[in-house]
Design a protein around this motif. Structure first.
Motif, short mmCIF file in Angstrom:
data_model
loop_
_atom_site.label_atom_id
_atom_site.label_comp_id
_atom_site.label_asym_id
_atom_site.label_seq_id
_atom_site.Cartn_x
_atom_site.Cartn_y
_atom_site.Cartn_z
N THR A 104 0.83 -1.21 0.00
CA THR A 104 0.00 0.00 0.00
C THR A 104 0.87 1.26 0.00
N TYR A 105 2.03 1.19 0.66
CA TYR A 105 2.81 2.41 0.85
C TYR A 105 4.21 2.41 0.25
N GLU A 106 4.72 1.25 -0.15
CA GLU A 106 6.06 1.29 -0.74
C GLU A 106 5.96 1.42 -2.26
N ASP A 107 7.11 1.71 -2.86
CA ASP A 107 7.20 1.86 -4.32
C ASP A 107 7.66 0.53 -4.92
N PRO A 108 6.98 0.03 -5.96
CA PRO A 108 7.30 -1.32 -6.46
C PRO A 108 8.72 -1.46 -7.02
N PHE A 109 9.21 -0.43 -7.70
CA PHE A 109 10.57 -0.55 -8.25
C PHE A 109 11.60 -0.63 -7.13
N LEU A 110 11.47 0.27 -6.16
CA LEU A 110 12.45 0.30 -5.08
C LEU A 110 12.33 -0.95 -4.21
N LEU A 111 11.10 -1.42 -4.04
CA LEU A 111 10.91 -2.64 -3.24
C LEU A 111 11.53 -3.84 -3.95
N ALA A 112 11.25 -3.98 -5.25
CA ALA A 112 11.82 -5.10 -6.01
C ALA A 112 13.34 -5.07 -5.90
N ARG A 113 13.87 -3.87 -5.98
CA ARG A 113 15.32 -3.72 -5.98
C ARG A 113 15.93 -4.08 -4.64
N LYS A 114 15.32 -3.62 -3.55
CA LYS A 114 15.96 -3.91 -2.26
C LYS A 114 15.83 -5.38 -1.89
N PHE A 115 14.70 -6.01 -2.23
CA PHE A 115 14.58 -7.44 -1.92
C PHE A 115 15.49 -8.29 -2.81
N ALA A 116 15.61 -7.94 -4.07
CA ALA A 116 16.54 -8.69 -4.93
C ALA A 116 17.97 -8.51 -4.43
N SER A 117 18.29 -7.28 -4.00
CA SER A 117 19.63 -7.05 -3.43
C SER A 117 19.84 -7.94 -2.22
N LEU A 118 18.84 -7.98 -1.34
CA LEU A 118 18.97 -8.82 -0.13
C LEU A 118 19.15 -10.28 -0.51
N ASP A 119 18.44 -10.74 -1.55
CA ASP A 119 18.59 -12.14 -1.93
C ASP A 119 20.00 -12.43 -2.45
N HIS A 120 20.55 -11.49 -3.23
CA HIS A 120 21.94 -11.65 -3.68
C HIS A 120 22.91 -11.60 -2.49
N ILE A 121 22.74 -10.58 -1.66
CA ILE A 121 23.69 -10.34 -0.57
C ILE A 121 23.71 -11.50 0.41
N SER A 122 22.54 -12.09 0.63
CA SER A 122 22.45 -13.22 1.57
C SER A 122 22.70 -14.55 0.88
N LYS A 123 23.01 -14.51 -0.41
CA LYS A 123 23.22 -15.73 -1.20
C LYS A 123 22.00 -16.65 -1.19
N GLY A 124 20.82 -16.00 -1.35
CA GLY A 124 19.62 -16.82 -1.52
C GLY A 124 18.84 -17.08 -0.24
N ARG A 125 18.77 -16.11 0.66
CA ARG A 125 18.07 -16.37 1.91
C ARG A 125 16.98 -15.33 2.20
N ALA A 126 16.49 -14.64 1.17
CA ALA A 126 15.51 -13.57 1.40
C ALA A 126 14.08 -14.03 1.19
N ALA A 127 13.18 -13.42 1.94
CA ALA A 127 11.74 -13.63 1.75
C ALA A 127 11.03 -12.31 2.01
N TRP A 128 9.91 -12.12 1.33
CA TRP A 128 9.11 -10.89 1.48
C TRP A 128 7.76 -11.25 2.07
N ASN A 129 7.46 -10.71 3.24
CA ASN A 129 6.12 -10.82 3.82
C ASN A 129 5.28 -9.69 3.25
N VAL A 130 4.41 -10.04 2.31
CA VAL A 130 3.60 -9.08 1.59
C VAL A 130 2.42 -8.66 2.47
N VAL A 131 2.40 -7.40 2.91
CA VAL A 131 1.23 -6.94 3.67
C VAL A 131 0.65 -5.70 3.01
#
Ligand SMILES: Cc1cc2nc3c(=O)[nH]c(=O)nc-3n(C[C@H](O)[C@H](O)[C@H](O)COP(=O)(O)O)c2cc1C
Ligand SMILES: Cc1cc2nc3c(=O)[nH]c(=O)nc-3n(C[C@H](O)[C@H](O)[C@H](O)COP(=O)(O)O)c2cc1C
Lengths: 450, 450
Positions: A104-131
């Motif tokens: 509802t309040y975040e921006d989709p491009f920036l959100l996609a980017r930060k979560f993909a970054s987290l998945d790379h940085i953690s070597k595949g350990r990211a998850a997004w709780n969509v609320v």
């Protein structure tokens, strides 16, 4: 003994899940902004072989109630989830990281980017709780004039998730040659701008980040209204939920699992993870004493504040805490099932005001199990083996203490029963959870199939 | 010997500042998404006692040119800066982290929150490079129809920075009692919603995060147009800039320092940090050979692509690379000074097409110094002691190799001359840079003064 293994997440609510946890000697008083506290928690959870740690989130701070009650809230200052998890990923190796973020309040491009970054940085350990954000009063932080209606929020959420997945698929998995000899870095034909124009969003893409180790982060969902369950059935790979009885949990479990087929999905592609707030003692009496000690720490103004929504316009501070409420109103309309449960308890069991707010504030509506490791394992096993859960979102009442207790006492009991792993199976969160790595929607195979 | 010390930042452009760095054996071929590479770089920079590491950023990927040239670009896939720095802060102790973020495309509440989180998580080592985004073609990622004009971008940037600072000041520094005995966590009278309604932004606040160790992250700026310099004078504490001669750098230095007084600021409150791309050799010949080797790696299609904007509509692929351009156009109107420099070089020095693109692509318009550690230190000392720089933004052409060279060879030379520290002075970035911790604008003192 079943081959199927419990999935376990640790719900890391700063100082603990109990509303008064910050006052408890086993807690960490400045938990929300203490990075060393979080590092220790993630490392403890990893020692306990948890699949993942999870943080809830609200993008703002607005309190309804007196300053007296406000001044006693322990959850007013805490980290942004992805920033926090990125830091912790650098000091852990196996555990997954579920971060909450709002469609509802975040921006989709920036959100996609930060979560993909987290998945790379953690070597595949990211998850997004969509609320869609449950707090109704933070819209002003985003220049908006009101919190959108649930139907609108969920409609946008579905579009938002699709856009984010589209951005995560910007580059095909094999887009990068990176050949120093020829000087060719990647194949522009394998880069796919999204050019999305929809009802709620307009996003061109592509993302300036290649596909991440998991393809994309695991998608988690936590709403339980009708549209919430549909969103989960359509897109989520795990769902958090809150039930206090086996029967309710079973009903929810078969409800959401039953919705998957119409989206072409199989039941095992969505893990149902109810919450459990375990209060562990070496004896039942020790566990009950622990819980009573915690409940005593709820200041009356904080307790009454949790009751206020059910007695609108009433000054509850004048009430006798040790008598039942002077009257029981009709539950408010709409689908606030928590109000029904609370008011029914008041009516049926004639709880005192204090008992009522202790029930409500103590676990924020979640399932509390007070007892020995064996008792807690029994309860978990019963839900797990009787169609109510694929695992649990463990909500330690006080942090770090209650997570230590769970890891030291309950995990070994679950392992003895063959219900829980004794070593991580894979390197990514998906591998540990037994979830597939999603294919890229723009890949040659996908295009051929279409 | 001056008491004043050089401030040094390491500009971490993934695989290096040189456009063809990814092809070089001293580079890291998948640098942009390789977290271990970044961890090593930050640790090397910390070993070298750098004040800070810095990443540039553009929120999107849009390329103007042929697919042939596009396929050879090494900078298409890289991490979101704050997520990256959060991870690195967990494996370093002293070095500061400058992350670029756009006031044109990011959301002020979310930006304030992630930077404040980073400042907490790093225990006071965060900085924000405020940019209005130079790329003119990423607006579509944010549902916008065009890149706003510079005047509008800078007007919004000033409002944006003010809003973000207001959010960072939401809680007064002493708002938190956290007293378990009384159960009082904080003082709501010391919490200040912003309720900002301005020309470009509407943001209620407060931020759900207390003041960070540095009060707020160090503010950095990197624009050099008139409005860019005014923004820096009004709010920045460090400014990145690009000059290739002492005289130009001196003019810029006194220009921006001269603008501070009208904002009630002192010259030492804004550090001027020009870029330097050092190519270090044990001998001059070794350094020159290194540079030539790098320049040779620029594929003609990549080189020509950097020239295309100056010959609009022309098919440069037909040109003889080893002859001067067939004609020299008028520089485009507006304040694109780079075009003037390039076209003037072509005219005056009769550079060949290849020489021209090597000049332009090799250092992206920044100052390249090729030589021994002594020669590089001489150049830096000359700018530092002659009113052109308070320090430098060091742009290693190839990473990790050129950063290792700089730390192993140039840093000791600067230390021998008494120009650079031999140990970190403080624990926060502000302390190391000699910058004050800003007071909270809503504190009692501030309110009394007003
Ligand atoms: C375990 C759990 C965690 C949740 N975490 C969040 C959260 O972090 N942020 C949020 O806005 N809502 C959170 N929710 C609330 C849900 O997103 C949802 O709003 C709520 O369950 C009401 O359901 P509905 O939105 O489908 O009506 C959580 C719910 C559960 C059960
Ligand atoms: C060292 C340095 C780093 C920069 N980094 C960025 C960046 O990361 N992102 C960006 O959009 N612009 C960046 N810029 C460009 C400036 O923000 C600015 O747009 C450019 O210098 C033109 O100035 P003007 O915007 O004032 O016209 C950088 C400039 C310099 C000198």
């Amino acid at each position: 003994m079943s081959q199927r293994k419990l999935r376990l997440g640790a719900f890391i609510m700063a100082t603990g899940h109990h509303i008064a946890a910050w006052r408890h000697p086993g807690g960490q008083i400045d938990a929300g902004t203490n990075i060393d506290h979080y590092i220790a928690l993630a490392q403890t959870a990893e020692r306990g072989l948890f699949d993942q740690v999870f943080v809830a989130d609200t993008p703002g701070l607005r309190f309804e109630g007196s300053d007296e009650a406000f001044s006693r809230q322990g959850r007013v200052s805490y980290f942004e989830p992805v920033t926090l998890w990125a830091a912790l990923s650098a000091v852990t190796k196996h555990i997954g990281f579920v971060a909450t973020a709002s469609t509802t309040y975040e921006d989709p491009f920036l959100l996609a980017r930060k979560f993909a970054s987290l998945d790379h940085i953690s070597k595949g350990r990211a998850a997004w709780n969509v609320v869609t954000t449950s707090a109704e009063n933070v819209y002003g932080n985003f220049g908006q004039d009101k919190h959108p209606e649930p139907e609108v929020r969920y409609e946008k959420a579905q579009e938002f998730v699709d856009v984010v997945k589209g951005l995560w698929d910007s580059f095909e998995d094999d887009a990068f040659a990176r050949d120093p000899a020829s000087g060719v870095y990647f194949d522009p034909a394998k880069l796919h701008p999204l050019n999305h124009v929809g009802k709620h969003l307009k996003v061109a893409g592509p993302l300036n980040l290649e596909r991440s180790p998991q393809g994309y982060p695991v998608i988690v969902q936590a709403g339980s209204s009708e549209p919430g369950k549909e969103l989960a059935a359509a897109t989520a790979e795990a769902i958090f939920t809150a039930w206090t009885s086996l029967a309710e949990a079973q009903a929810f479990y078969s409800d959401v699992k039953g919705r998957l087929a119409k989206y072409g999905r199989r039941p095992e592609q969505l893990l149902v993870l109810p919450g459990i707030s375990p209060v562990v003692g070496r004896t039942q009496a020790e566990a009950e004493a622990k819980w009573a000690e915690l409940q005593k720490l709820i200041h009356p103004s904080v307790g009454l504040n949790t009751l206020e929504p059910f007695w609108p316009g009433e000054d509850l501070s004048k009430w006798d805490l040790d008598a039942p409420p002077p009257y029981i109103p009709q539950p408010p309309l709409g689908r606030n099932s928590r109000a029904h449960v609370v008011l029914e308890l008041a009516r049926r069991d004639k709880l005192t005001v204090r008992q009522l707010y202790e029930y409500l504030a103590g676990a924020r509506g979640h399932w509390v199990v007070v007892g020995t490791p064996e008792h807690i394992a029994d309860q978990m096993q019963s839900w797990f083996e009787n169609g109510a859960a694929d695992g649990f979102n463990v909500m330690p009442p006080v942090l770090p203490e209650s997570l230590d207790d769970f890891v030291d006492l309950v995990i070994p009991e679950l392992q003895r029963r063959g219900l829980f792993r004794t070593a991580y199976e894979g390197t990514t969160l998906r591998e540990n959870l037994g979830l597939e790595r999603p294919a890229n929607q723009f890949s040659v195979q996908a295009r051929k199939a279409a």
